[in-house]
Design a protein around this motif. Structure first.
Motif, PDB file in Angstrom:
ATOM      1  N   GLU A  36       0.800  -1.225   0.000  1.00 36.66           N
ATOM      2  CA  GLU A  36       0.000   0.000   0.000  1.00 36.66           C
ATOM      3  C   GLU A  36       0.835   1.278   0.000  1.00 36.66           C
ATOM      4  OE1 GLU A  36      -3.738   2.154   0.021  1.00 36.66           O
ATOM      5  OE2 GLU A  36      -2.907   0.321  -0.804  1.00 36.66           O
ATOM      6  N   ALA A  61       0.283  10.488   2.468  1.00 34.34           N
ATOM      7  CA  ALA A  61      -0.603   9.331   2.603  1.00 34.34           C
ATOM      8  C   ALA A  61       0.195   8.036   2.597  1.00 34.34           C
ATOM      9  CB  ALA A  61      -1.634   9.325   1.479  1.00 34.34           C
ATOM     10  N   GLU A  72       1.607   7.575   6.031  1.00 32.54           N
ATOM     11  CA  GLU A  72       0.559   7.177   6.973  1.00 32.54           C
ATOM     12  C   GLU A  72       0.135   5.728   6.763  1.00 32.54           C
ATOM     13  OE1 GLU A  72      -2.375  10.125   6.165  1.00 32.54           O
ATOM     14  OE2 GLU A  72      -1.442  11.645   7.464  1.00 32.54           O
ATOM     15  N   ALA A  73       0.278   5.228   5.539  1.00 32.28           N
ATOM     16  CA  ALA A  73      -0.115   3.848   5.233  1.00 32.28           C
ATOM     17  C   ALA A  73       0.838   2.826   5.839  1.00 32.28           C
ATOM     18  CB  ALA A  73      -0.200   3.649   3.730  1.00 32.28           C
ATOM     19  N   ASP A 123       1.816   2.239   8.856  1.00 36.63           N
ATOM     20  CA  ASP A 123       1.338   1.599  10.087  1.00 36.63           C
ATOM     21  C   ASP A 123      -0.178   1.670  10.224  1.00 36.63           C
ATOM     22  OD1 ASP A 123       3.981   0.957  11.138  1.00 36.63           O
ATOM     23  OD2 ASP A 123       4.224   3.116  11.410  1.00 36.63           O
ATOM     24  N   ALA A 124      -0.869   1.883   9.124  1.00 33.27           N
ATOM     25  CA  ALA A 124      -2.332   1.995   9.183  1.00 33.27           C
ATOM     26  C   ALA A 124      -2.953   0.673   9.609  1.00 33.27           C
ATOM     27  CB  ALA A 124      -2.877   2.421   7.827  1.00 33.27           C
ATOM     28  N   THR A 125      -3.947   0.741  10.459  1.00 36.66           N
ATOM     29  CA  THR A 125      -4.665  -0.464  10.904  1.00 36.66           C
ATOM     30  C   THR A 125      -5.953  -0.672  10.113  1.00 36.66           C
ATOM     31  OG1 THR A 125      -5.784   0.807  12.632  1.00 36.66           O
ATOM     32  CG2 THR A 125      -3.722  -0.299  13.225  1.00 36.66           C
ATOM     33  N   GLU A 126      -6.217   0.239   9.182  1.00 35.65           N
ATOM     34  CA  GLU A 126      -7.421   0.147   8.363  1.00 35.65           C
ATOM     35  C   GLU A 126      -7.153   0.825   7.029  1.00 35.65           C
ATOM     36  OE1 GLU A 126     -11.364   2.424   9.088  1.00 35.65           O
ATOM     37  OE2 GLU A 126     -11.566   0.584  10.267  1.00 35.65           O
ATOM     38  N   ARG A 127      -7.689   0.255   5.963  1.00 36.79           N
ATOM     39  CA  ARG A 127      -7.634   0.905   4.668  1.00 36.79           C
ATOM     40  C   ARG A 127      -9.014   0.799   4.025  1.00 36.79           C
ATOM     41  NH1 ARG A 127      -6.870  -2.972   0.496  1.00 36.79           N
ATOM     42  NH2 ARG A 127      -6.594  -1.234  -0.944  1.00 36.79           N
ATOM     43  N   TYR A 177      -9.159  -4.502   6.823  1.00 32.93           N
ATOM     44  CA  TYR A 177      -7.970  -4.622   7.653  1.00 32.93           C
ATOM     45  C   TYR A 177      -6.760  -4.990   6.787  1.00 32.93           C
ATOM     46  CZ  TYR A 177     -11.483  -5.073  11.360  1.00 32.93           C
ATOM     47  OH  TYR A 177     -12.543  -4.874  12.206  1.00 32.93           O
TER      48      TYR A 177
END
Length: 263
Positions: free
Chosen positions: A155, A168, A171-172, A174-178, A188
């Motif tokens: 991602e 962006a 931020e992606a 360690d994102a826990t949601e996309r 997830y």
């Protein structure tokens, strides 16, 4: 067990079919079938397609002579699967069952299937290990599970390269949601490492790790992928990269082939 209500999928049958017919969708099915084929010996199989949606994959395997049971909890997806199987002339080799994966043990026989497909399910569930336990239970001793999910590692690269949005992309990491545009819902992010660890805890071994769409999703010009000559070259490259490190590590999808849990 799915964290997404079934109406999300009921309302998106047409959009999903359009995605499947697009170059990236066609690559997804070709590469998955190629990877799974490395682990098969040519026998006719009993196959269970968990969260099999509108039946595109089930019908492909039925057309090859296998007996396929498709389980999904979306009535509209199942209706589409039935229609596709009948139209393709394999309705006698495709059975469809409406059920959530959490109740899989109530609707299919344990230890009865040679191959279980779990494709694009894990991004929609919060509890990976419990979901995999349900998915693995119908496997016979010596059977195989095929698990495909969007690769969280891809991602940040996709956002940086295609969208040129470095904030962006950061931020992606360690994102826990996309967010998935096709079904307009949060999902997830998953990694092959995470899923492999869950499989090992369940007593299952990982026999193969592949990447699906190692380059396709990073090429900004989507329109060119519809050109037959370009697509043929793209497919050839993707097939060559699917089992090669480091390319499989950042492919858009990861694909694991796992053994049935040890008794």
């Amino acid at each position: 067990m799915s964290d997404v209500t079934r109406d999300v999928f009921d309302d998106k049958v047409t959009a999903w079919r359009q995605w499947q017919d697009a170059p990236w969708g066609r690559l997804r099915y070709t590469l998955a079938e190629h990877n799974i084929g490395r682990h098969l010996d040519g026998r006719r199989l009993r196959i269970l397609d968990v969260a099999g949606g509108n039946g595109v994959e089930a019908v492909r395997y039925a057309a090859a002579g296998h007996q396929v049971t498709l389980v999904d909890y979306s009535p509209q997806m199942l209706a589409s699967a039935r229609s596709l199987a009948e139209a393709t002339g394999v309705g006698n080799r495709v059975s469809v069952i409406e059920s959530d994966v959490a109740k899989l043990g109530d609707v299919v026989e344990a230890g009865a299937y040679d191959l279980v497909l779990c494709h694009n399910l894990l991004p929609y569930v919060s509890d990976v290990e419990s979901t995999l336990a349900c998915v693995l239970a119908p496997l016979r001793p010596g059977g195989l599970a095929s698990i495909i999910a969007a690769n969280a590692y891809s991602e940040p690269l996709r956002v940086a390269i295609r969208e040129m949005d470095l904030t962006a992309a950061y931020e992606a990491l360690d994102a826990t949601e996309r967010y998935t545009q096709t079904f307009s819902t949060p999902v997830y992010p998953r990694t092959a490492d995470e899923v492999s660890a869950a499989l090992r805890r369940l007593g299952s071994g990982v026999l193969g790790h592949y990447g699906i769409r190692s380059v396709c999703d990073f090429i900004p010009d989507d329109q060119r992928k519809y050109d037959a000559s370009f697509f043929a070259e793209l497919e050839r490259l993707e097939l060559a990269l699917t089992d090669r490190v480091p390319f499989l590590l950042t492919a858009r999808l990861f694909h694991l082939i796992a053994s049935a849990p040890a008794e």
